[in-house]
Design an enzyme around this catalytic site. Sequence first.
Site, PDB file in Angstrom:
ATOM      1  N   LYS A  72       0.805  -1.224   0.000  1.00 36.11           N
ATOM      2  CA  LYS A  72       0.000   0.000   0.000  1.00 36.11           C
ATOM      3  C   LYS A  72       0.842   1.281   0.000  1.00 36.11           C
ATOM      4  O   LYS A  72       0.441   2.293  -0.557  1.00 36.11           O
ATOM      5  CB  LYS A  72      -0.973  -0.012   1.183  1.00 36.11           C
ATOM      6  CG  LYS A  72      -2.081  -1.042   0.999  1.00 36.11           C
ATOM      7  CD  LYS A  72      -3.134  -0.937   2.074  1.00 36.11           C
ATOM      8  CE  LYS A  72      -4.305  -1.834   1.761  1.00 36.11           C
ATOM      9  NZ  LYS A  72      -5.448  -1.618   2.631  1.00 36.11           N
ATOM     10  N   ASP A 108     -10.755   3.117   1.361  1.00 35.08           N
ATOM     11  CA  ASP A 108     -11.217   2.510   2.623  1.00 35.08           C
ATOM     12  C   ASP A 108     -12.104   3.456   3.436  1.00 35.08           C
ATOM     13  O   ASP A 108     -13.137   3.042   3.963  1.00 35.08           O
ATOM     14  CB  ASP A 108     -10.020   2.083   3.489  1.00 35.08           C
ATOM     15  CG  ASP A 108      -9.452   0.742   3.050  1.00 35.08           C
ATOM     16  OD1 ASP A 108     -10.161  -0.015   2.367  1.00 35.08           O
ATOM     17  OD2 ASP A 108      -8.285   0.469   3.404  1.00 35.08           O
TER      18      ASP A 108
HETATM   19  P1  NAP Z   1      -2.901  -2.993  11.469  1.00 32.07           P
HETATM   20  O1  NAP Z   1      -2.410  -1.910  10.566  1.00 32.07           O
HETATM   21  O2  NAP Z   1      -2.006  -4.149  11.780  1.00 32.07           O
HETATM   22  O3  NAP Z   1      -3.343  -2.293  12.861  1.00 32.07           O
HETATM   23  C1  NAP Z   1      -3.822  -3.051  13.921  1.00 32.07           C
HETATM   24  C2  NAP Z   1      -4.248  -2.125  15.059  1.00 32.07           C
HETATM   25  O4  NAP Z   1      -4.847  -2.910  16.076  1.00 32.07           O
HETATM   26  C3  NAP Z   1      -3.107  -1.362  15.711  1.00 32.07           C
HETATM   27  O5  NAP Z   1      -3.588  -0.106  16.112  1.00 32.07           O
HETATM   28  C4  NAP Z   1      -2.781  -2.218  16.936  1.00 32.07           C
HETATM   29  O6  NAP Z   1      -2.315  -1.463  18.040  1.00 32.07           O
HETATM   30  C5  NAP Z   1      -4.155  -2.726  17.295  1.00 32.07           C
HETATM   31  N1  NAP Z   1      -4.086  -4.016  17.974  1.00 32.07           N
HETATM   32  C6  NAP Z   1      -3.630  -5.187  17.466  1.00 32.07           C
HETATM   33  N2  NAP Z   1      -3.751  -6.158  18.393  1.00 32.07           N
HETATM   34  C7  NAP Z   1      -4.280  -5.583  19.506  1.00 32.07           C
HETATM   35  C8  NAP Z   1      -4.618  -6.062  20.795  1.00 32.07           C
HETATM   36  N3  NAP Z   1      -4.437  -7.358  21.122  1.00 32.07           N
HETATM   37  N4  NAP Z   1      -5.135  -5.192  21.694  1.00 32.07           N
HETATM   38  C9  NAP Z   1      -5.324  -3.887  21.376  1.00 32.07           C
HETATM   39  N5  NAP Z   1      -4.998  -3.366  20.163  1.00 32.07           N
HETATM   40  C10 NAP Z   1      -4.489  -4.214  19.240  1.00 32.07           C
HETATM   41  O7  NAP Z   1      -4.239  -3.636  10.912  1.00 32.07           O
HETATM   42  P2  NAP Z   1      -5.331  -2.954   9.976  1.00 32.07           P
HETATM   43  O8  NAP Z   1      -4.974  -3.145   8.556  1.00 32.07           O
HETATM   44  O9  NAP Z   1      -5.570  -1.576  10.463  1.00 32.07           O
HETATM   45  O10 NAP Z   1      -6.600  -3.883  10.254  1.00 32.07           O
HETATM   46  C11 NAP Z   1      -7.231  -3.940  11.523  1.00 32.07           C
HETATM   47  C12 NAP Z   1      -8.455  -4.862  11.432  1.00 32.07           C
HETATM   48  O11 NAP Z   1      -9.450  -4.200  10.646  1.00 32.07           O
HETATM   49  C13 NAP Z   1      -8.145  -6.151  10.658  1.00 32.07           C
HETATM   50  O12 NAP Z   1      -7.829  -7.181  11.530  1.00 32.07           O
HETATM   51  C14 NAP Z   1      -9.398  -6.426   9.866  1.00 32.07           C
HETATM   52  O13 NAP Z   1     -10.187  -7.355  10.569  1.00 32.07           O
HETATM   53  C15 NAP Z   1     -10.104  -5.128   9.838  1.00 32.07           C
HETATM   54  N6  NAP Z   1     -10.206  -4.559   8.492  1.00 32.07           N
HETATM   55  C16 NAP Z   1     -11.424  -4.571   7.925  1.00 32.07           C
HETATM   56  C17 NAP Z   1     -11.598  -4.005   6.690  1.00 32.07           C
HETATM   57  C18 NAP Z   1     -12.974  -4.013   6.079  1.00 32.07           C
HETATM   58  O14 NAP Z   1     -13.089  -3.748   4.877  1.00 32.07           O
HETATM   59  N7  NAP Z   1     -13.999  -4.295   6.844  1.00 32.07           N
HETATM   60  C19 NAP Z   1     -10.522  -3.401   6.022  1.00 32.07           C
HETATM   61  C20 NAP Z   1      -9.278  -3.409   6.640  1.00 32.07           C
HETATM   62  C21 NAP Z   1      -9.128  -3.996   7.879  1.00 32.07           C
HETATM   63  P3  NAP Z   1      -0.760  -1.004  18.174  1.00 32.07           P
HETATM   64  O15 NAP Z   1      -0.598   0.160  17.248  1.00 32.07           O
HETATM   65  O16 NAP Z   1      -0.656  -0.639  19.591  1.00 32.07           O
HETATM   66  O17 NAP Z   1       0.073  -2.211  17.779  1.00 32.07           O
END
Ligand code: NAP
Length: 278
Positions: A72, A108
């Site tokens: 990305k 998004d």
């Molecule tokens: P990412 O960039 O890896 O970010 C993950 C976030 O979650 C970070 O802020 C992280 O905190 C936090 N986190 C991870 N594990 C945690 C825990 N155990 N407790 C508290 N906070 C935690 O992931 P992303 O791409 O943003 O995606 C996040 C989620 O959104 C995905 O798992 C997916 O299910 C969903 N998603 C959905 C769509 C959709 O179209 N519906 C699109 C994209 C993503 P830190 O910064 O402190 O590490």
Amino acid sequence: MPGVTATTRVAAVIGDPVEHSRSPSIFNAAFGAAGIDWVYAAFTVPAGGGADAVKAMRTLGIAGLSVTMPHKAEVIPALDHLSDEADRLGAVNCITNSDGVLTGHNTDGAGYVASLRAQGVDPSGMRCVVVGAGGAARAVIHALGRSGATEVVVCNRNAERGSVAAGLAATGRSIGHDELGDALASADLLVNATPLGMGPDDPPVVPAEKLFPALVVSDLVYEPLRTPLLEAAETAGCRTVGGLGMLVHQAAVAFELMTELAAPVDVMAAAAGFAAEN
Ligand code: NAP
């Protein structure tokens, strides 16, 4: 849909892994419904190959690319233009090709807000709490700010990332988990933008007793469709919005950018493998 011919236009997703991507099903169903001679494929492109894939897009005249992890940010230097959203977020999930001019977009945030609106929820004037500050959270925070949310409170484990993400909304501010209960008490919309809820042993995103009927609860996680947070919210009498809507609507926005046609959203939702109303 007619078969692929020498004049069929090609679109695709690049990423690694992409084997389980729902995008080919979603886009091919949309192309069929729109009656256009387009086909959508998936290319596994390992980390480090994003810029080469964009070069290939130019050479081969690929009409549109969806971009997923880990490319990305990597594709950006290879593009001619960026949309405001992609520029601000430093992340591209869709590339359009207009007579060889390649533009990077990020759909998004618009997809998320469209998924809220499709459920009758208008974020304008809402006090929002977003848990998480990763790629998905950043797009949501930026879009909520642009949609007129009164406040966008970001609660993240890593405080520095939380504070940078909060800066993406004019009305953003960052808090620690110890302040989450207070922030929720005066909130209109809660968004889970962490992966919490995907694993069977995950802790709750927020304690169930903090949920109340006037709060709209939205989860970006869509596997499972009914997450523990959404179940707790339903039990508490909250209106809920699942993550499938964002998945479908971000693809719908990308379809419109690539083809300049209105997206057949219901067809895309059905092709995503879930019922359209989720
Ligand atoms: P990412 O960039 O890896 O970010 C993950 C976030 O979650 C970070 O802020 C992280 O905190 C936090 N986190 C991870 N594990 C945690 C825990 N155990 N407790 C508290 N906070 C935690 O992931 P992303 O791409 O943003 O995606 C996040 C989620 O959104 C995905 O798992 C997916 O299910 C969903 N998603 C959905 C769509 C959709 O179209 N519906 C699109 C994209 C993503 P830190 O910064 O402190 O590490």
